[in-house]
Write a protein that holds these residues in place. Structure first.
Motif, PDB file in Angstrom:
ATOM      1  N   LEU A   3       0.792  -1.230  -0.240  1.00  0.00           N
ATOM      2  CA  LEU A   3       0.019  -0.208  -0.265  1.00  0.00           C
ATOM      3  C   LEU A   3       1.085   0.954  -0.168  1.00  0.00           C
ATOM      4  O   LEU A   3       1.851   1.018   0.813  1.00  0.00           O
ATOM      5  N   GLU A   4       0.481   2.089  -1.050  1.00  0.00           N
ATOM      6  CA  GLU A   4       1.287   3.546  -1.051  1.00  0.00           C
ATOM      7  C   GLU A   4       0.787   4.457   0.084  1.00  0.00           C
ATOM      8  O   GLU A   4      -0.487   5.060  -0.261  1.00  0.00           O
ATOM      9  N   PRO A  57       1.198   3.401   8.298  1.00  0.00           N
ATOM     10  CA  PRO A  57       1.096   1.865   9.090  1.00  0.00           C
ATOM     11  C   PRO A  57       0.787   1.232  10.317  1.00  0.00           C
ATOM     12  O   PRO A  57      -0.395   0.802  10.923  1.00  0.00           O
ATOM     13  N   GLU A  58       2.052   2.084  10.961  1.00  0.00           N
ATOM     14  CA  GLU A  58       2.134   1.923  12.417  1.00  0.00           C
ATOM     15  C   GLU A  58       0.928   2.260  13.053  1.00  0.00           C
ATOM     16  O   GLU A  58       0.606   1.979  14.257  1.00  0.00           O
ATOM     17  N   SER A  59       0.092   3.752  13.031  1.00  0.00           N
ATOM     18  CA  SER A  59      -0.446   4.714  13.533  1.00  0.00           C
ATOM     19  C   SER A  59      -2.076   4.015  12.837  1.00  0.00           C
ATOM     20  O   SER A  59      -2.482   3.613  13.849  1.00  0.00           O
ATOM     21  N   ALA A  60      -2.190   3.113  12.631  1.00  0.00           N
ATOM     22  CA  ALA A  60      -3.376   3.084  11.121  1.00  0.00           C
ATOM     23  C   ALA A  60      -4.024   2.400  11.570  1.00  0.00           C
ATOM     24  O   ALA A  60      -4.832   1.933  12.131  1.00  0.00           O
ATOM     25  N   LEU A  61      -2.829   0.732  12.122  1.00  0.00           N
ATOM     26  CA  LEU A  61      -2.542  -0.204  12.343  1.00  0.00           C
ATOM     27  C   LEU A  61      -3.785  -0.697  13.721  1.00  0.00           C
ATOM     28  O   LEU A  61      -5.050  -1.927  13.388  1.00  0.00           O
ATOM     29  N   PRO A  62      -2.998  -0.259  14.812  1.00  0.00           N
ATOM     30  CA  PRO A  62      -4.021  -0.621  15.397  1.00  0.00           C
ATOM     31  C   PRO A  62      -5.447  -0.576  15.588  1.00  0.00           C
ATOM     32  O   PRO A  62      -6.221  -1.127  15.859  1.00  0.00           O
ATOM     33  N   LEU A  63      -6.214   1.211  15.036  1.00  0.00           N
ATOM     34  CA  LEU A  63      -7.415   1.312  15.195  1.00  0.00           C
ATOM     35  C   LEU A  63      -8.230   1.050  13.440  1.00  0.00           C
ATOM     36  O   LEU A  63      -9.480   0.499  14.176  1.00  0.00           O
ATOM     37  N   LEU A  64      -7.482   0.333  13.516  1.00  0.00           N
ATOM     38  CA  LEU A  64      -7.720  -0.492  11.714  1.00  0.00           C
ATOM     39  C   LEU A  64      -8.634  -1.621  12.490  1.00  0.00           C
ATOM     40  O   LEU A  64      -9.873  -2.239  12.581  1.00  0.00           O
ATOM     41  N   ARG A  65      -7.292  -2.022  13.216  1.00  0.00           N
ATOM     42  CA  ARG A  65      -8.109  -3.705  13.958  1.00  0.00           C
ATOM     43  C   ARG A  65      -8.608  -3.838  14.837  1.00  0.00           C
ATOM     44  O   ARG A  65      -9.763  -4.307  14.596  1.00  0.00           O
ATOM     45  N   ASP A  66      -8.630  -2.785  15.508  1.00  0.00           N
ATOM     46  CA  ASP A  66      -9.949  -2.502  16.745  1.00  0.00           C
ATOM     47  C   ASP A  66     -11.218  -2.060  15.959  1.00  0.00           C
ATOM     48  O   ASP A  66     -12.562  -1.988  16.359  1.00  0.00           O
ATOM     49  N   GLY A  67     -11.627  -1.839  14.302  1.00  0.00           N
ATOM     50  CA  GLY A  67     -12.424  -1.430  13.738  1.00  0.00           C
ATOM     51  C   GLY A  67     -12.912  -0.166  13.788  1.00  0.00           C
ATOM     52  O   GLY A  67     -14.087   0.263  13.600  1.00  0.00           O
ATOM     53  N   PHE A  76     -16.428   6.265  10.671  1.00  0.00           N
ATOM     54  CA  PHE A  76     -15.453   6.184  11.211  1.00  0.00           C
ATOM     55  C   PHE A  76     -14.236   7.220  11.049  1.00  0.00           C
ATOM     56  O   PHE A  76     -14.359   7.979  10.323  1.00  0.00           O
ATOM     57  N   GLU A  77     -13.025   6.485  11.560  1.00  0.00           N
ATOM     58  CA  GLU A  77     -11.545   7.769  11.672  1.00  0.00           C
ATOM     59  C   GLU A  77     -10.862   7.429  10.447  1.00  0.00           C
ATOM     60  O   GLU A  77     -10.686   6.257  10.067  1.00  0.00           O
ATOM     61  N   ILE A  78     -10.865   8.411   9.504  1.00  0.00           N
ATOM     62  CA  ILE A  78     -10.069   7.612   8.540  1.00  0.00           C
ATOM     63  C   ILE A  78      -8.151   8.128   8.617  1.00  0.00           C
ATOM     64  O   ILE A  78      -8.086   9.075   9.734  1.00  0.00           O
ATOM     65  N   VAL A  79      -7.908   6.649   8.648  1.00  0.00           N
ATOM     66  CA  VAL A  79      -6.388   6.793  10.051  1.00  0.00           C
ATOM     67  C   VAL A  79      -5.492   6.800   8.566  1.00  0.00           C
ATOM     68  O   VAL A  79      -3.945   6.345   8.641  1.00  0.00           O
ATOM     69  N   GLY A  80      -5.535   6.323   7.200  1.00  0.00           N
ATOM     70  CA  GLY A  80      -4.748   6.823   6.247  1.00  0.00           C
ATOM     71  C   GLY A  80      -5.015   7.159   4.721  1.00  0.00           C
ATOM     72  O   GLY A  80      -6.254   7.226   4.729  1.00  0.00           O
ATOM     73  N   VAL A  81      -4.715   7.515   4.263  1.00  0.00           N
ATOM     74  CA  VAL A  81      -5.046   7.532   2.749  1.00  0.00           C
ATOM     75  C   VAL A  81      -3.882   6.724   1.639  1.00  0.00           C
ATOM     76  O   VAL A  81      -3.053   7.025   1.643  1.00  0.00           O
TER      77      VAL A  81
END
Lengths: 255, 839
Positions: free
Chosen positions: B561-562, B568-578, B610-615
């Motif tokens: 992913l670009e 990824p570090e900041s986005a993944l935890p928030l993605l995982r917990d929905g 949802f909160e946008i955690v990455g573009v």
């Protein structure tokens, strides 16, 4: 070198020489069996009417072209037996040529034009330059050495051409209508110069000309007509008008 | 000859494009049918077929046909096996259509057999027929969960075989496909034929109020708008190429005519002596250039048509209509040739008109003015700088592109063309001394002969540079793009896709297949974005969005992913917990949303924020969806993607099915794509298998093909330029016969004289190489800036060293080859014959 050997070394001999050209669809026989021997050193003229084969004869002697038949010897060397490389060496070392149109390379200076044969022979410009400068000085061109041909007068260009022809000290100097593009004063200077060159450098100078004035500076005149030798005669104090009469007689008797 | 070849090139390319377009239109018509309008779900999802009955009552409607898309796994009914004992099996994209008597709704054209006559018949395409080794009259079996269904092959469609990425395609009855894929009463498209003479766009607008919410009624021609855009882009490229061809032709004609005028200088002066006016002398070269170019075009056009016809014949399987000559292309070739002739002969015509009567009486031509090369340097550098100024100073991308196309390209080419004049002198000075030493010739000879004809030789080098510049530009871009694609594309080794969705059981079966090291399920769910209000682009952005449900850890292990915003570090935890969502980069421009903002997603019966955690951007996923046609199924009417954790999608929107399963395979040579396809078909009947390895190889192949084609075009340009300048080099050598005769008379052997001529041609070639490299690199740089501005594509600055070296070699060899016939002729002449020419 003893005089006889020197004479042989700078003499030319033609035996049964024939040469034809193709001019469009027409075949022109320029030389139809020339037999001629000229002993050097000395200043000789080759004369004859237009189309008699004078220039063709000179070109063959200079190794610029090959005869169809016959033998040509220059300085005791038969040109007929030479391959292209040897003929190239002949042009480079054993004959100097002066053309009516000077034929200087327009992109080179006077000095570079003069050193050209030596450069082609493997010497550097620096090696050849002192002798070339001397020659140009002798010929009155000390202040024109760095000029290109388009900055020189016709007479100066022809003197550069003479210096170029003399650089390699060839035994034979061949001049094809050398004053054709010069005024009368410059022409007269040039004829005297060639006579002096023949005398002082023990060279054979052969000049093709149709001018009795020029031939008057020579020792002997060889007359061509229709590709054959019509006759020869010594100049021996003939003035130009007498020479012209003699020339006419020779041509007339050859008919 | 060069102009003839340039005309041939323009004609061939234009006719090739026209042929391709016409054949594509014909194939689209076959595929889509020549219907007038269509009704689809905005999200691409299936919808109730009850609307078909209503639509037949709408005014102006002649016929309506329902269509349903899906996939079918087929085997031979006799369970026939291949040579290795495996059951012959294929998973094909399937189109289910209602029977219709309307000729405009007929099925695909058939290679053999007849159209389907009953519900239990199927039309195969050649690909599926070949892989199953069945023909008309044979029976094939649809495998599925439940009782298999046998169908009789009624016909084989006339579909071209297009290679590795092509999917098998079959046509069956819609109701049968609906039954087989467990989607009874649904359709994905209603095709509409209107009464003759109906204004289709107006009708669509008039009926819009009758269309239920979520459905879209549109003229069928809009379906081809993507192709039209591509054709438009190709035409734009073609026009740019034409303008370069005109410039190249003009340069070549200009050089040739300048040479001719130089050679005829004395004759022209004589004409002036005899009373010719400047106008008469000006008109001569102009008319000669125009006549020459038109004559050349007359020869070039048939040549180009013949070339295009040969290509059309070679690809006749893909081009059923054969050659379709392009009238406008032919007109363009003729016009371009005429323009190049007139443009190219303008300067020589001016030179001719400027001839002084006294020039006829001069024994030798005057040397060129010293200031000329300096003027060329200043004007050339200024013109070359125009392109750089446009690219760096113009802010608006659209304006920048058009200024580049209409002004910058011409300025850059003309600038470098003129720069060749001073450049030639520099090159001659640099190489004169070593070359002359080697040849035992005075250094001034080479330098001087170049200095005597700076324009003729310099502009010859200018004409010769065109091919190399095209080579450098196209290869630099091509390698940059290929590198970009290679670096961006990372995806699994194998894919399994099922339009109707992979159940959790099927997902598990695929994960547990032998040889599968890791798997990531991807689901596609059409949703709507809440809070529609907006201005400008935001206001017109479609509300539909594709929710891509994915398993973050496994997905990121297999895909690249670009990250345009976020990490990824900041986005993944928030993605995982929905709590978090990733959005595609289009949100940045279309909706102005970015990291930290909230996005509300709406389903028919639920909504979540949802909160946008990455573009992000995912080229690999883009390509995979493109290969499977998911993009056309789901994304046609959606603006972009939102990426959510798959479990979160299930929790909020109830959709736990995946459409796509990406798999990373163990490095096992026995685990071939065929073997994997078998395993996928067994684990998930109806799922289409695609090999990621094959996709990667195909992308590489396409990249190499594109580079090969662009290289071939560049080398053709090199050849055309070389043929054009051959006559000029020849004239240059012929004009110096007297000089060469003097050299021979002074005792120069043949070899150094020949070497001198070749060295001069070499100087021209080196100048052309330097200028061609400079121009090519400038245009490559400009192209990179434009790619970045217009397409957001940041290409690496790659100098194509090997292609460049090959181009340099070809350049030099062609320059020598152009000089060689004249050299050979000179070698045969005696010094006396050479001396018959003035020095």
């Amino acid at each position: 070198m003893p005089p006889t050997e020197a004479a042989a070394a700078c003499g030319v001999r033609l035996l049964g020489v024939r040469k034809a050209y193709r001019q469009g669809d027409r075949r022109v026989e320029a030389l139809r069996g020339i037999d001629l021997e000229i002993q050097g050193p000395g200043f000789h003229a080759i004369m004859g009417p237009s189309g008699s084969g004078k220039s063709t004869l000179l070109h063959l002697l200079a190794g610029l072209d090959a005869a169809d038949e016959g033998t040509i010897e220059v300085g005791g060397v038969s040109l007929g037996g030479l391959d292209d490389a040897a003929l190239t060496l002949h042009r480079r070392r054993r004959s100097g040529v002066i053309f009516q149109g000077f034929n200087l390379l327009p992109t080179l200076t006077a000095l570079e034009n003069v050193t050209l044969p030596a450069t082609l022979d493997g010497r550097t410009h620096a090696e050849a330059a002192p002798r070339a400068e001397n020659l140009l000085r002798e010929l009155g061109l000390a202040d024109r050495m760095t000029h290109r041909p388009d900055a020189l007068s016709g007479g100066e260009q022809q003197r550069v051409a003479i210096a170029r022809a003399l650089l390699q000290e060839p035994p034979v100097l061949l001049a094809d209508e050398p004053t054709g593009n010069l005024d009368s004063q410059a022409s007269d200077r040039l004829w005297r110069l060639l006579a002096e060159v023949a005398r002082t450098r023990s060279m054979l100078v052969v000049m093709v000309t149709h001018e009795p004035l020029a031939a008057a500076h020579c020792e002997r005149v060889h007359v061509l007509r229709d590709g054959r030798v019509a006759g020869s005669f010594h100049v021996d104090g003939l003035d130009p008008s007498q020479l012209a009469l003699r020339l006419s007689d020779t041509l007339r008797t050859a008919v | 000859m060069a102009v003839a070849l340039a005309s041939a090139l323009v004609t061939a390319v234009s006719s090739g494009m026209r042929t391709g377009q016409a054949n594509l239109e014909a194939r689209l018509e076959r595929l889509l049918g020549s219907v007038d309008a269509r009704l689809v779900q905005q999200t691409g999802a299936p919808f109730d077929d009850a609307i078909l009955r209503e639509m037949t009552l709408w005014p102006g409607v002649r016929t309506v046909q329902g269509r349903l898309s899906g996939s079918l796994t087929l085997i031979r009914a006799d369970a026939g096996t291949d040579g290795e004992g495996r059951i012959r099996r294929t998973t094909a994209q399937a189109r289910g259509v209602d029977a219709s008597d309307d000729p405009r709704l007929k099925g695909p054209p058939l290679r053999e057999g007849r159209p389907r006559g009953s519900r239990m018949e199927i039309v195969l395409d050649p690909l599926s027929a070949t892989s199953l080794a069945v023909g008309v009259g044979d029976r094939v079996r649809v495998t599925r969960l439940g009782e298999p269904v046998d169908l009789t092959v009624s016909g084989i469609s006339d579909r071209p075989m297009l290679g590795a990425l092509q999917r098998a395609f079959v046509e069956v009855d819609r109701s049968l496909l609906a039954e087989l894929s467990d989607r009874p009463g649904l359709l994905t498209q209603a095709s509409i034929v209107l009464e003759p003479g109906t204004d289709i766009a107006g009708w669509c607008q008039d009926q819009a109020s009758r269309v239920p919410e979520g459905l879209l009624l549109e003229p069928a021609e809009m379906a081809t708008s993507g192709m039209d855009r591509q054709v438009g882009a190709a035409r734009l490229g073609f026009l740019l190429a034409c303008s370069i061809a005109v410039l190249a032709g003009a340069f070549i004609v200009g050089v040739g005519m300048t040479t001719s005028v130089s050679e005829l200088g004395r004759e022209l002066a004589l004409l002036r002596c005899l009373g010719a006016s400047r106008g008469q002398l000006f008109a001569g070269p102009l008319l000669a250039g125009a006549t020459l170019s038109l004559s050349a075009a007359m020869a070039g056009v048939p040549l180009g048509l013949a070339g295009a016809a040969a290509v059309a014949w070679w690809f006749r399987q893909s081009l059923p209509l054969g050659l379709v000559p392009s009238g406008e292309g032919i007109a363009l070739a003729l016009g371009a040739s005429l323009a190049s002739g007139v443009l190219g002969s303008a300067l020589p015509a001016w030179q001719a008109a400027a001839t002084q009567p006294l020039a006829a009486l001069r024994s030798r031509s005057r040397p060129p003015a010293r200031r000329g090369p300096w003027i060329c340097l200043l004007v050339g550098a200024a013109l070359a700088a125009v392109e750089a100024i446009i690219v760096t100073r113009v802010q608006d991308p659209q304006r920048k592109f058009w200024m580049h196309a209409l002004l910058g390209l011409a300025c850059a080419h003309t600038g470098w063309f003129l720069l060749c004049v001073p450049l030639l002198r520099v090159v001659a000075s640099a190489v004169a001394t070593p070359t002359s030493r080697m040849l035992r010739l005075p250094p001034g000879l080479l330098r001087g002969s170049v200095a005597r004809a700076p324009y003729r030789l310099g502009l010859t080098a200018g004409a010769l540079m065109m091919g190399l510049s095209v080579l450098v530009t196209t290869w630099s871009h091509g390698e940059g793009m290929l590198g970009e694609i290679r670096s961006r594309i990372r995806f699994g080794d194998a894919f399994a896709m099922k339009v109707s969705g992979l159940s959790t059981a099927e997902q598990a079966a695929l994960r547990n297949l032998p040889g599968v090291r890791q798997a990531a399920a991807v689901g596609y769910l059409p949703l709507r974005v809440g809070g529609e209000a907006g201005l400008g682009i935001q206001a017109v952005a479609p509300p539909g969005v594709i929710c891509v449900g994915f398993e973050p850890d496994a997905f990121l292990a297999m895909n690249r992913l670009e990250w345009i915003q976020g990490t990824p570090e900041s986005a993944l935890p928030l993605l995982r917990d929905g709590r978090g969502a990733l959005v595609a980069e289009q949100f940045l421009t279309a909706r102005g949303l970015q990291v930290g903002d909230r996005i509300e997603l709406l389903a028919p019966r639920s909504r979540a924020s949802f909160e946008i955690v990455g573009v992000v951007r995912s080229a690999g996923l883009d390509i995979a969806t493109q290969v499977f046609g998911i993009r056309s199924v789901y994304m046609e009417h959606a603006m972009s993607c939102v990426f959510l954790d798959l479990a979160t999608v299930g929790r909020h929107f109830g959709a736990r099915e995946a459409v796509l399963m990406q798999m990373e395979l163990a490095p096992d040579p026995l685990l071939t794509d065929d073997a994997m396809a078998d395993r996928v078909a067994t684990a998930a009947p109806g799922a289409i298998f695609a090999s990621g390895r094959a996709i990667r190889a195909a992308i590489d192949d396409v990249g190499r093909l594109v580079l090969g084609v662009s290289g071939a075009v560049a080398f053709a340009a090199l050849l055309v330029a070389s043929l054009g300048v051959g006559s000029v080099i020849s004239a240059q050598v012929q004009g110096r016969r007297g000089e060469l005769g003097v050299l021979r008379a002074m005792g120069a052997a043949r070899a150094p004289v020949v070497s001198l001529i070749l060295a001069e041609a070499g100087v021209v070639a080196i100048t052309a190489v330097i200028a061609g490299t400079g121009l090519g690199w400038e245009l490559a740089w400009a192209g990179r800036v434009l790619f970045a501005d217009l397409a957001g594509l940041r290409l690496a600055a790659i100098f194509p060293i090997w292609a460049w070296l090959a181009g340099c070699g070809v350049h030099t060899l062609l320059a020598w080859a152009a000089a060689w016939p004249t050299v050979r002729g000179l070698l045969r002449q005696s010094p006396r014959e050479l001396l018959s020419q003035p020095t």
